[in-house]
Design a protein around this motif. Structure first.
Motif, PDB file in Angstrom:
ATOM      1  N   PHE B  29       0.856  -1.200   0.000  1.00 11.32           N
ATOM      2  CA  PHE B  29       0.000   0.000   0.000  1.00 11.32           C
ATOM      3  C   PHE B  29       0.879   1.232   0.000  1.00 11.32           C
ATOM      4  O   PHE B  29       1.807   1.350   0.803  1.00 11.32           O
ATOM      5  CB  PHE B  29      -0.921   0.021   1.221  1.00 11.32           C
ATOM      6  CG  PHE B  29      -1.828   1.228   1.258  1.00 11.32           C
ATOM      7  CD1 PHE B  29      -3.060   1.201   0.621  1.00 11.32           C
ATOM      8  CD2 PHE B  29      -1.433   2.401   1.899  1.00 11.32           C
ATOM      9  CE1 PHE B  29      -3.890   2.320   0.624  1.00 11.32           C
ATOM     10  CE2 PHE B  29      -2.264   3.528   1.906  1.00 11.32           C
ATOM     11  CZ  PHE B  29      -3.488   3.482   1.267  1.00 11.32           C
ATOM     12  N   ALA B  46       3.057   3.722  -8.459  1.00 10.78           N
ATOM     13  CA  ALA B  46       1.711   3.728  -9.058  1.00 10.78           C
ATOM     14  C   ALA B  46       1.662   2.829 -10.292  1.00 10.78           C
ATOM     15  O   ALA B  46       0.648   2.193 -10.570  1.00 10.78           O
ATOM     16  CB  ALA B  46       1.308   5.150  -9.432  1.00 10.78           C
ATOM     17  N   PRO B  50      -0.095  -2.110  -8.811  1.00  9.88           N
ATOM     18  CA  PRO B  50      -1.330  -2.852  -9.108  1.00  9.88           C
ATOM     19  C   PRO B  50      -1.075  -4.270  -9.622  1.00  9.88           C
ATOM     20  O   PRO B  50      -1.788  -5.202  -9.240  1.00  9.88           O
ATOM     21  CB  PRO B  50      -2.016  -2.000 -10.180  1.00  9.88           C
ATOM     22  CG  PRO B  50      -1.410  -0.654 -10.071  1.00  9.88           C
ATOM     23  CD  PRO B  50      -0.025  -0.827  -9.531  1.00  9.88           C
ATOM     24  N   VAL B  55      -2.104  -1.640  -3.752  1.00  9.23           N
ATOM     25  CA  VAL B  55      -2.897  -0.463  -4.070  1.00  9.23           C
ATOM     26  C   VAL B  55      -2.045   0.792  -3.932  1.00  9.23           C
ATOM     27  O   VAL B  55      -1.400   1.013  -2.913  1.00  9.23           O
ATOM     28  CB  VAL B  55      -4.140  -0.359  -3.161  1.00  9.23           C
ATOM     29  CG1 VAL B  55      -4.775   1.025  -3.254  1.00  9.23           C
ATOM     30  CG2 VAL B  55      -5.173  -1.419  -3.532  1.00  9.23           C
ATOM     31  N   TYR B  56      -2.067   1.621  -4.993  1.00  7.43           N
ATOM     32  CA  TYR B  56      -1.542   2.980  -4.890  1.00  7.43           C
ATOM     33  C   TYR B  56      -2.738   3.906  -4.907  1.00  7.43           C
ATOM     34  O   TYR B  56      -3.596   3.812  -5.790  1.00  7.43           O
ATOM     35  CB  TYR B  56      -0.621   3.315  -6.078  1.00  7.43           C
ATOM     36  CG  TYR B  56      -0.318   4.798  -6.123  1.00  7.43           C
ATOM     37  CD1 TYR B  56       0.745   5.315  -5.395  1.00  7.43           C
ATOM     38  CD2 TYR B  56      -1.129   5.692  -6.828  1.00  7.43           C
ATOM     39  CE1 TYR B  56       0.995   6.690  -5.383  1.00  7.43           C
ATOM     40  CE2 TYR B  56      -0.889   7.060  -6.812  1.00  7.43           C
ATOM     41  CZ  TYR B  56       0.165   7.553  -6.092  1.00  7.43           C
ATOM     42  OH  TYR B  56       0.401   8.909  -6.062  1.00  7.43           O
ATOM     43  N   ILE B  57      -2.812   4.797  -3.956  1.00  8.59           N
ATOM     44  CA  ILE B  57      -3.856   5.813  -4.025  1.00  8.59           C
ATOM     45  C   ILE B  57      -3.217   7.164  -3.787  1.00  8.59           C
ATOM     46  O   ILE B  57      -2.344   7.320  -2.925  1.00  8.59           O
ATOM     47  CB  ILE B  57      -5.018   5.558  -3.027  1.00  8.59           C
ATOM     48  CG1 ILE B  57      -6.089   6.653  -3.160  1.00  8.59           C
ATOM     49  CG2 ILE B  57      -4.518   5.435  -1.594  1.00  8.59           C
ATOM     50  CD1 ILE B  57      -7.365   6.424  -2.375  1.00  8.59           C
ATOM     51  N   GLN B  58      -3.628   8.118  -4.600  1.00  6.81           N
ATOM     52  CA  GLN B  58      -3.173   9.489  -4.383  1.00  6.81           C
ATOM     53  C   GLN B  58      -4.226  10.205  -3.564  1.00  6.81           C
ATOM     54  O   GLN B  58      -5.366  10.344  -3.988  1.00  6.81           O
ATOM     55  CB  GLN B  58      -2.951  10.191  -5.708  1.00  6.81           C
ATOM     56  CG  GLN B  58      -2.305  11.547  -5.494  1.00  6.81           C
ATOM     57  CD  GLN B  58      -1.811  12.104  -6.791  1.00  6.81           C
ATOM     58  OE1 GLN B  58      -1.019  11.479  -7.489  1.00  6.81           O
ATOM     59  NE2 GLN B  58      -2.294  13.272  -7.134  1.00  6.81           N
ATOM     60  N   LEU B  59      -3.820  10.638  -2.376  1.00  9.54           N
ATOM     61  CA  LEU B  59      -4.756  11.271  -1.459  1.00  9.54           C
ATOM     62  C   LEU B  59      -4.872  12.766  -1.743  1.00  9.54           C
ATOM     63  O   LEU B  59      -4.232  13.285  -2.647  1.00  9.54           O
ATOM     64  CB  LEU B  59      -4.313  11.029  -0.013  1.00  9.54           C
ATOM     65  CG  LEU B  59      -4.632   9.658   0.610  1.00  9.54           C
ATOM     66  CD1 LEU B  59      -6.126   9.392   0.555  1.00  9.54           C
ATOM     67  CD2 LEU B  59      -3.873   8.526  -0.018  1.00  9.54           C
ATOM     68  N   GLU B  60      -5.678  13.436  -0.947  1.00 12.87           N
ATOM     69  CA  GLU B  60      -5.929  14.867  -1.142  1.00 12.87           C
ATOM     70  C   GLU B  60      -4.841  15.738  -0.528  1.00 12.87           C
ATOM     71  O   GLU B  60      -4.758  16.924  -0.827  1.00 12.87           O
ATOM     72  CB  GLU B  60      -7.307  15.249  -0.585  1.00 12.87           C
ATOM     73  CG  GLU B  60      -7.563  14.802   0.846  1.00 12.87           C
ATOM     74  CD  GLU B  60      -8.102  13.367   0.934  1.00 12.87           C
ATOM     75  OE1 GLU B  60      -8.011  12.646  -0.071  1.00 12.87           O
ATOM     76  OE2 GLU B  60      -8.577  12.984   2.017  1.00 12.87           O
ATOM     77  N   ASP B  61      -4.047  15.193   0.339  1.00 16.09           N
ATOM     78  CA  ASP B  61      -2.922  15.930   0.902  1.00 16.09           C
ATOM     79  C   ASP B  61      -2.032  14.935   1.655  1.00 16.09           C
ATOM     80  O   ASP B  61      -2.362  13.750   1.755  1.00 16.09           O
ATOM     81  CB  ASP B  61      -3.375  17.080   1.825  1.00 16.09           C
ATOM     82  CG  ASP B  61      -4.270  16.633   2.974  1.00 16.09           C
ATOM     83  OD1 ASP B  61      -4.128  15.479   3.426  1.00 16.09           O
ATOM     84  OD2 ASP B  61      -5.105  17.433   3.422  1.00 16.09           O
ATOM     85  N   ILE B  63      -1.428  14.823   4.770  1.00 15.05           N
ATOM     86  CA  ILE B  63      -2.002  14.386   6.044  1.00 15.05           C
ATOM     87  C   ILE B  63      -2.806  13.113   5.808  1.00 15.05           C
ATOM     88  O   ILE B  63      -2.695  12.128   6.536  1.00 15.05           O
ATOM     89  CB  ILE B  63      -2.909  15.483   6.659  1.00 15.05           C
ATOM     90  CG1 ILE B  63      -2.134  16.785   6.840  1.00 15.05           C
ATOM     91  CG2 ILE B  63      -3.487  15.009   7.980  1.00 15.05           C
ATOM     92  CD1 ILE B  63      -2.998  17.957   7.301  1.00 15.05           C
ATOM     93  N   ALA B  64      -3.626  13.156   4.745  1.00  5.62           N
ATOM     94  CA  ALA B  64      -4.410  11.975   4.390  1.00  5.62           C
ATOM     95  C   ALA B  64      -3.494  10.836   3.981  1.00  5.62           C
ATOM     96  O   ALA B  64      -3.761   9.666   4.285  1.00  5.62           O
ATOM     97  CB  ALA B  64      -5.383  12.309   3.260  1.00  5.62           C
ATOM     98  N   ALA B  67      -2.105   9.247   7.101  1.00  7.53           N
ATOM     99  CA  ALA B  67      -3.195   8.607   7.854  1.00  7.53           C
ATOM    100  C   ALA B  67      -3.610   7.300   7.171  1.00  7.53           C
ATOM    101  O   ALA B  67      -3.836   6.281   7.838  1.00  7.53           O
ATOM    102  CB  ALA B  67      -4.394   9.552   7.986  1.00  7.53           C
ATOM    103  N   SER B  68      -3.688   7.316   5.842  1.00 11.08           N
ATOM    104  CA  SER B  68      -4.086   6.097   5.116  1.00 11.08           C
ATOM    105  C   SER B  68      -3.020   5.012   5.274  1.00 11.08           C
ATOM    106  O   SER B  68      -3.336   3.823   5.352  1.00 11.08           O
ATOM    107  CB  SER B  68      -4.338   6.404   3.640  1.00 11.08           C
ATOM    108  OG  SER B  68      -3.122   6.680   2.967  1.00 11.08           O
TER     109      SER B  68
END
Lengths: 99, 382, 284
Positions: B29, B46, B50, B55-61, B63-64, B67-68
């Motif tokens: 992750f 990224a 997969p 999983v690669y996820i681009q968060l909103e900042d 901080i997220a 946290a993720s």
């Protein structure tokens, strides 16, 4: 329970009867269960609990229909009801109440 | 060949080597957010993750992102993120959550010059003290600093191993130069890579205490979500059950435990490297890109008859204070070389305890320090 | 026989960490009722509770994670949703529920909320909206009604509150409902639906904060509940844009949105690994 009109199947409906149990020492005396019991089964007790709050007491045990509303609205997990299987009330017995 | 280990010989940047190291370590992750000069780590992951089932996820900042990463780690998956100064600043509170809840994960900081937006595309090593103390409260941290793309590959694996073994976020404090330089990187066979995973609890689930220290290292075994332990995990000061304990005694017990697990195992955690140190009278202390200049400086100085040696910090935190203390008794002095105006330098000075003078060759960032500048400083100070 | 079945064990005790009761919530606080509705919904939903995790942020409502006897996480202020996102994407088999307050989810955590809804991460978010920051003693929140008095708006709130269902809908949530804690049965039903819903689902539960909010706005807890009773306009399917909370006109309650959309993971898997939809590697 006062109904505006008596449903056709009134005589066949079995209204359940509940037994209320209060875990007094969990109560913080908010009174939600007392105020919003649809059958006005509860009142504030005269004695305070271990935390110094006045828990509810059952004043009309026979009126309880085991709807569990007190159980769900209580923020403290301090009251619940179970079905009184020996006293299932046929609505016929409540006729005067309905009218 | 394991799909996640790209065995072979490559000419790649430090950022890409870092990503390959993470995949080789079994990272499943990645919570990302673009930032120069760390973006390429996220980009490479990224593209590759997969296919490996991760999983690669681009968060909103950022901080997220952090946290993720913490959440994913508790779901039983090795997790990481990569960032640079501004993002690192945003991550600080949740790094503290990771420390307090003893959550294994890896955070890569490809440092650029600050403060604030600073010089986004130019390197520095100005976040070293932030790495040590950036989150509030008193704690211990592990931070590694690679000096080449090959080393960042191995350090990323090492960072995952340390985080799983000691149950905390482990920082890789790299810099723009190492992140962006392309060099030869050899990725070994999967079977030659040693991986460590968190210790799983044994015994009755009902009696499991998530923060009960165990074993010779004093690390609590870690249950993942969904394993039936009914974990409660909080950032509040907590007891061994994980329940909040709002007393000075509870605070003392918990903080001591978080500190002790690192301090008592310093010998296992700290990695350093000596270069021409046997008869060195002047010891250069350096790390990351600055250690490369320092290495060249030692050779130049030696050729000129100056008995210099390099003590390279591979692990910057916890700090090699016992070694510095020991060296201070027998050498003429220290020169710390770093791309800031004296962060590790002050640590060296403190550990030397007045037994040997400590000098700084520092820079505000935006360039690298040349070997000649270092040699000049050796001549001027000794 | 019947008396022996009555005991000091509440039917929800199996889902509560009873060794932590009494909880911290004040007398007359509504968080406990929302929490109780949530526990009943959990039980009635029939989901595998071993694979269910509750994530909270900081604040009074955020303490719920500490009382539920499931895997539970009490995280940092505002960051419950990204923490939960990490859990869900790392192990899609888990049911991930966020239980937190309005200040946590919509002020400090507002950005995370809109993005998780936009991505349609398969989470259930339950927001106890008590119109204030309760834990810190009743300061103005992003949900505080205009002109309401709080410790930081001593002459009345000069700002306008968020319309949370509208925000959730506009951001992309696939299930949106609002109830008050007085409507405990509807609330329970809505939470149950939300838990079973595949996609980002959002429940706003209005609840009194007598200590922080009620005292300064001349509302006893029972009065607040009577306002909920009198002012409730139940309107399932109502346009969320018209669901501003206005205690003069009435508060619109109901299930507003229930639509189908592929989740973040559905789309990610279909684009990045169309041939196999295998779960994430168990790297640890």
């Amino acid at each position: 329970m006062r109904l505006w009109r008596v449903p056709f199947d009134t005589n066949e409906i079995e209204v359940s009867k509940g037994i209320i149990h209060i875990i007094e020492d969990r109560c913080k005396g908010c009174g939600f269960c007392i105020e919003f019991c649809p059958r006005e089964v509860l009142e504030f007790s005269d004695n305070f609990n271990i935390k110094g709050y006045y828990p509810p007491k059952v004043v009309k045990p026979d009126a309880c229909v085991n709807c569990h509303y007190c159980e769900i609205i209580c923020p403290e997990f301090a009251i619940y009801s179970i079905e009184d299987i020996n006293h299932a009330v046929n609505s016929k017995n409540q006729k005067q109440d309905i009218n | 060949m394991s799909k996640n280990v790209n065995t072979g010989e490559y000419f790649i940047t430090g950022d890409v080597a870092c990503a390959e190291g993470a995949l080789a370590a079994g990272c499943g992750f990645f919570g990302g957010y673009p930032i120069t000069p760390a973006t390429e780590v996220a980009e490479h992951i990224a593209a590759r993750l997969p296919d490996l089932g991760g999983v690669y996820i681009q968060l909103e900042d950022e901080i997220a992102a952090i946290a993720s990463v913490l959440g994913a780690s508790w779901a039983g998956v090795k997790s990481m993120t990569a960032t640079s100064g501004p993002g690192f600043s945003l991550m600080m509170e949740n790094i503290g959550l990771g420390i307090c809840t003893e959550t294994p994960c890896v955070i890569v900081n490809i440092q650029r010059a600050g403060p604030s937006t600073g010089l986004p595309t130019l390197g520095a090593q100005g976040d070293m003290m932030q790495a040590r103390w950036g989150s509030h409260g008193h704690y211990e941290i592990i931070a590694l600093s690679p000096s080449s793309p090959q080393e960042i590959f191995y350090q990323t694996i090492e960072a995952f191993n340390l985080s799983e073994k000691y149950r905390l976020p482990v920082l890789i404090m790299s810099d723009e130069a190492i992140g962006h330089i392309s060099e030869r990187v050899i990725i070994p066979k999967a079977r030659d890579i040693k991986l460590i995973s968190r210790i799983k609890p044994k015994g009755k689930k009902n009696y499991f205490k998530p923060y009960q220290p165990e074993g010779h290292l004093g690390i609590p075994p870690m249950a993942d979500i969904g394993e039936g332990y009914n974990l409660h995990i909080t950032g509040l000061t907590h007891d061994h059950k994980g329940y909040p304990d709002m007393t000075p005694e509870g605070q003392e017990e918990m903080v001591n435990r978080l500190i002790k697990k690192i301090k008592d195992n310093r010998d296992d955690i700290i990695r350093t490297e000596d270069y021409r140190m046997d008869d060195a009278e002047i010891v250069i202390v350096s790390y990351g890109v600055s250690a490369r200049s320092s290495l060249a400086a030692v050779d130049i100085a030696r050729a000129q008859g100056i008995k210099a040696g390099l003590f390279r910090l591979i692990t910057v935190w916890p700090f090699s204070e016992l070694r510095i203390k020991e060296l201070a008794k027998k050498i003429r002095g220290f020169v710390t070389v770093e791309l800031n105006l004296g962060q590790i330098h002050l640590e060296v000075e403190r550990a030397a305890g007045g037994n040997a003078p400590a000098f700084l060759v520092g820079h505000h960032g935006g360039t690298v320090i040349s070997p000649e500048t270092i040699v000049e400083a050796l001549k001027n100070n000794f | 026989m019947k008396n022996s079945s009555l005991s000091n064990k509440h039917p929800l005790d199996e889902l509560i960490r009873t060794d932590r009761i009494p909880h911290i919530w004040c007398p007359g606080c509504g968080v406990g009722t929302v929490f109780s509705s949530f526990l009943i919904a959990l039980r009635e939903s029939g989901i595998d509770l071993k694979n269910t995790v509750v994530v909270s942020g900081i604040g009074c409502s955020g303490r719920a994670a500490g009382y539920v006897k499931l895997d539970s996480f009490h995280t940092t202020h505002g960051r419950a949703i990204p923490f939960a996102t990490g859990i869900k994407l790392a192990n899609p088999d888990l049911n991930v529920i966020v239980f937190s307050g309005d200040g946590d989810l919509f002020a400090i955590g507002g950005n995370h909320f809109i993005h998780a809804a936009r991505r349609n991460v398969d989470l259930t978010v339950i927001c106890v909206n008590n119109f204030t920051y309760g834990m810190t003693g009743g300061q103005a929140a992003a949900t505080t009604p205009s002109m309401a008095k709080t410790t930081t708006t001593p002459k009345g709130n000069s700002e306008s509150p968020f319309n949370l269902p509208h925000l959730a809908y506009a951001s992309g949530a696939t299930y949106v409902a609002r109830w008050t804690m007085l409507h405990a049965r509807d609330l329970t039903e809505a939470i149950k639906e939300a838990i079973l819903k595949r996609g980002f689902s959002f429940i706003e539960a209005l609840a009194p904060c007598p200590t922080g909010y009620g005292r300064r706005n001349k509302e006893q807890p029972l009065q607040t509940l009577k306002i909920y009773q009198e002012k409730a306009i139940i309107k399932n399917g109502a346009n969320p844009a018209e669901a501003d909370i206005d205690f003069n006109k009435g508060i619109i309650l109901g299930k507003f949105i229930d639509i189908k959309k592929p989740t973040w993971l559905d789309t990610y898997n279909s684009i990045y690994r169309p041939q196999d939809n295998s779960d994430i590697i168990d790297a640890a």
